[in-house]
Enzyme design. Sequence first.
Site, PDB file in Angstrom:
ATOM      1  N   PHE A   6     -35.785 -41.281   8.623  1.00  0.00           N
ATOM      2  CA  PHE A   6     -36.150 -42.342   9.146  1.00  0.00           C
ATOM      3  C   PHE A   6     -36.834 -42.255  10.170  1.00  0.00           C
ATOM      4  O   PHE A   6     -36.341 -41.746  11.314  1.00  0.00           O
ATOM      5  CB  PHE A   6     -34.578 -43.449   9.483  1.00  0.00           C
ATOM      6  CG  PHE A   6     -35.127 -44.563   9.823  1.00  0.00           C
ATOM      7  CD1 PHE A   6     -35.714 -45.428   9.029  1.00  0.00           C
ATOM      8  CD2 PHE A   6     -34.623 -44.923  11.201  1.00  0.00           C
ATOM      9  CE1 PHE A   6     -35.754 -46.809   9.578  1.00  0.00           C
ATOM     10  CE2 PHE A   6     -34.911 -46.191  11.540  1.00  0.00           C
ATOM     11  CZ  PHE A   6     -35.565 -47.289  10.775  1.00  0.00           C
ATOM     12  N   GLY A   7     -38.108 -42.863  10.433  1.00  0.00           N
ATOM     13  CA  GLY A   7     -38.976 -42.820  11.275  1.00  0.00           C
ATOM     14  C   GLY A   7     -39.099 -44.111  12.139  1.00  0.00           C
ATOM     15  O   GLY A   7     -39.122 -45.064  11.345  1.00  0.00           O
ATOM     16  N   TYR A   8     -39.176 -44.334  13.456  1.00  0.00           N
ATOM     17  CA  TYR A   8     -39.214 -45.372  14.111  1.00  0.00           C
ATOM     18  C   TYR A   8     -39.948 -45.254  15.420  1.00  0.00           C
ATOM     19  O   TYR A   8     -40.567 -46.262  16.135  1.00  0.00           O
ATOM     20  CB  TYR A   8     -37.676 -45.800  14.626  1.00  0.00           C
ATOM     21  CG  TYR A   8     -37.093 -44.765  15.676  1.00  0.00           C
ATOM     22  CD1 TYR A   8     -37.295 -44.287  16.895  1.00  0.00           C
ATOM     23  CD2 TYR A   8     -36.131 -43.626  14.748  1.00  0.00           C
ATOM     24  CE1 TYR A   8     -36.625 -43.519  17.706  1.00  0.00           C
ATOM     25  CE2 TYR A   8     -35.599 -42.706  15.508  1.00  0.00           C
ATOM     26  CZ  TYR A   8     -35.839 -42.822  16.847  1.00  0.00           C
ATOM     27  OH  TYR A   8     -35.162 -41.690  17.476  1.00  0.00           O
ATOM     28  N   GLY A   9     -40.517 -43.994  15.741  1.00  0.00           N
ATOM     29  CA  GLY A   9     -41.516 -43.691  16.974  1.00  0.00           C
ATOM     30  C   GLY A   9     -42.639 -42.980  16.266  1.00  0.00           C
ATOM     31  O   GLY A   9     -43.188 -43.250  15.420  1.00  0.00           O
ATOM     32  N   SER A  10     -42.616 -41.750  16.923  1.00  0.00           N
ATOM     33  CA  SER A  10     -43.967 -40.893  16.520  1.00  0.00           C
ATOM     34  C   SER A  10     -43.929 -40.195  15.127  1.00  0.00           C
ATOM     35  O   SER A  10     -44.961 -40.064  14.554  1.00  0.00           O
ATOM     36  CB  SER A  10     -44.094 -39.704  17.549  1.00  0.00           C
ATOM     37  OG  SER A  10     -43.120 -38.883  17.312  1.00  0.00           O
ATOM     38  N   GLU A  85     -37.311 -32.159  17.407  1.00  0.00           N
ATOM     39  CA  GLU A  85     -36.443 -33.515  17.962  1.00  0.00           C
ATOM     40  C   GLU A  85     -35.411 -32.831  18.683  1.00  0.00           C
ATOM     41  O   GLU A  85     -34.952 -33.688  19.501  1.00  0.00           O
ATOM     42  CB  GLU A  85     -36.032 -34.355  16.628  1.00  0.00           C
ATOM     43  CG  GLU A  85     -37.111 -34.980  15.875  1.00  0.00           C
ATOM     44  CD  GLU A  85     -38.051 -35.841  16.511  1.00  0.00           C
ATOM     45  OE1 GLU A  85     -37.560 -36.416  17.838  1.00  0.00           O
ATOM     46  OE2 GLU A  85     -39.340 -35.891  16.153  1.00  0.00           O
TER      47      GLU A  85
END
Length: 176
Positions: A6-10, A85
Site C-alpha cells: 500500500f503506497g500513500y507517499g513516494s 523504509e
Amino acid sequence: MSLWVFGYGSLLWNPGFPVAEQAHGRLAGYARSFCMYSIHHRGTEEDPGLVLALDAHDEAVCDGLALRAESGTEEETLAYLRERELVSSAYLEKHVPVQLSDGRVVEAVTYIIDPNHVQHTGGLALEEQAQIIARAHGGRGPNTEYLYNTAAHLDELGIPDPELHWLTDRVKQICG
C-alpha cells in the site's frame, strides 16, 4: 503468494520494484500526513525534513495505491522495501487489509509511523510543515520535490488531498 504494497507517499511515483498490477486502495484507521521527520532521504539529522507517514486514527481513511509485485520478486521486493523504509526504525511494517476500487480486499504491507519514535512529529501545524519542507534537503534530494511529486501523483490518480494542496501552494510562496 502475491505481495501487495500500500503506497500513500513516494511509492505512488517511485515504487522501486517491478509492479504487475496497481489499483486504487483504501485503508481504514489511518491518516496520511507529514508526521515524520526525515533525517536521511529528505533532510539530515542537523536539519530534518518531513515525509508522509500513516498515523493511526480510528475514524480516518487513507486513499492510496495498492501495488502488486511481479510474481517471483516478492522476497526481493520486501528486502528492498525494508532497506528503503526501515532505515531509521521510525516506521513499523504492518500487514493491513486494503479495499481495492474493484471491491476486492487484499492484505498489503505498508509502513506506519511509530508514535513513540523520536522522528514522530506529534502533529505540527501546516505553516510549520511548510517552512520545514521549503528548506530541507537530504540524500534523495530536496524536500520540496517529495511534496510536489506526491501531490501531483495523487491528483493524477484522482485522490484529492487538501492539506497537500495547501502545503504545495504555501511552499511555492516561501520558495518564491
